[in-house]
Design an enzyme around this catalytic site. Structure first.
Site, mmCIF file in Angstrom:
data_model
loop_
_atom_site.group_PDB
_atom_site.id
_atom_site.type_symbol
_atom_site.label_atom_id
_atom_site.label_comp_id
_atom_site.label_asym_id
_atom_site.label_seq_id
_atom_site.Cartn_x
_atom_site.Cartn_y
_atom_site.Cartn_z
ATOM 1 N N HIS A 179 5.558 -6.505 -11.489
ATOM 2 C CA HIS A 179 4.762 -5.270 -11.551
ATOM 3 C C HIS A 179 4.541 -4.855 -13.006
ATOM 4 C CE1 HIS A 179 6.944 -4.570 -7.500
ATOM 5 N NE2 HIS A 179 5.695 -4.889 -7.205
ATOM 6 N N LYS B 96 7.592 1.097 5.112
ATOM 7 C CA LYS B 96 8.794 0.345 4.731
ATOM 8 C C LYS B 96 9.995 1.289 4.697
ATOM 9 C CE LYS B 96 6.441 -3.202 2.071
ATOM 10 N NZ LYS B 96 6.092 -3.731 0.761
ATOM 11 N N ARG C 46 -0.573 -12.800 -5.955
ATOM 12 C CA ARG C 46 0.453 -13.778 -6.337
ATOM 13 C C ARG C 46 0.134 -15.173 -5.819
ATOM 14 N NH1 ARG C 46 5.204 -10.818 -3.626
ATOM 15 N NH2 ARG C 46 3.402 -10.447 -2.315
ATOM 16 N N SER D 209 9.910 -7.447 -4.149
ATOM 17 C CA SER D 209 10.995 -6.471 -4.187
ATOM 18 C C SER D 209 12.077 -6.843 -3.172
ATOM 19 C CB SER D 209 10.439 -5.074 -3.897
ATOM 20 O OG SER D 209 9.474 -4.746 -4.877
#
Ligand code: COA
Length: 169
Positions: A22, A46, A95, A133
């Site tokens: 990030h 989440k 990504r 993460s």
């Protein structure tokens, strides 16, 4: 309608926690935009390890030396927040090919909701392609060495959170 600044972008995410992927992406965003808002989602589906206040505090520490990065929380629809902040763009990172479908769907939905705001994609640096993460939390929870993959303040907070001593100390 709010006046939109084409030199201001919003980089949104859950950032639970933020990683060097990030950090790298938003810094590269500053090559394109004058200022970027690091927008931390408050209400997310989440189940986060870090509270919204903790995620904001970690980001403010990590970006303390960069006045062009503004750290804020947001609630509700991303596109409404971006519009209310007067930002012309949403910054997102890709990504791998696997990110594409979700990003495509989100960008098209956001465009449907507001055609004046553009989504701009940067390819994540190859050094951070493998990071997420979740994987960072999993490694940290088990005492693995996450130095260099997340900012130093995040390394410390992860180990405090899990109440364990890293095996690599
Ligand atoms: N480097 C390293 N990791 C990265 C990365 C990068 N450049 N980019 C993304 N990741 C990781 C993230 O850490 C995250 O990991 P995790 O799933 O293990 O937590 C994962 O990739 C997915 O990231 P992202 O796609 O950014 O999801 P997110 O949950 O962080 O953010 C929101 C999604 C908050 C932007 C989105 O849900 C949203 O806009 N919510 C608001 C409500 C709304 O408007 N919904 C309608 C949208 S059309």
């Amino acid at each position: 309608m709010a006046e939109l600044n084409p030199r201001l972008a919003v980089y949104p995410g859950t950032f639970d926690p933020l990683t060097m992927g990030h950090v790298s992406l938003i810094k590269r965003g500053l090559c394109v935009f004058d200022e970027v808002i690091f927008a931390v989602a408050n209400s997310t589906s989440k189940n986060t390890l870090f509270s919204i206040d903790e995620r904001l505090e970690l980001a403010r520490k990590a970006f303390a030396s960069e006045p062009r990065i503004i750290v804020e929380a947001f609630d509700g629809l991303l596109i409404d927040y971006v519009n209310n902040r007067g930002a012309g763009s949403i910054l997102r990172g890709l990504r791998a090919v696997s990110d594409f479908e979700y990003e495509f769907q989100m960008a098209l939905m956001n465009r449907k909701l507001n055609r004046d705001i553009q989504t701009v994609f940067l390819i994540t640096d190859f050094k951070w392609m493998y990071l997420s993460s979740t994987i960072i939390k999993d490694v940290a929870r088990n005492g693995g060495d996450i130095r260099g993959m997340v900012p130093g303040c995040v390394v410390r907070r992860l180990f405090e959170k899990f109440g364990i001593s890293p095996t690599w100390k």
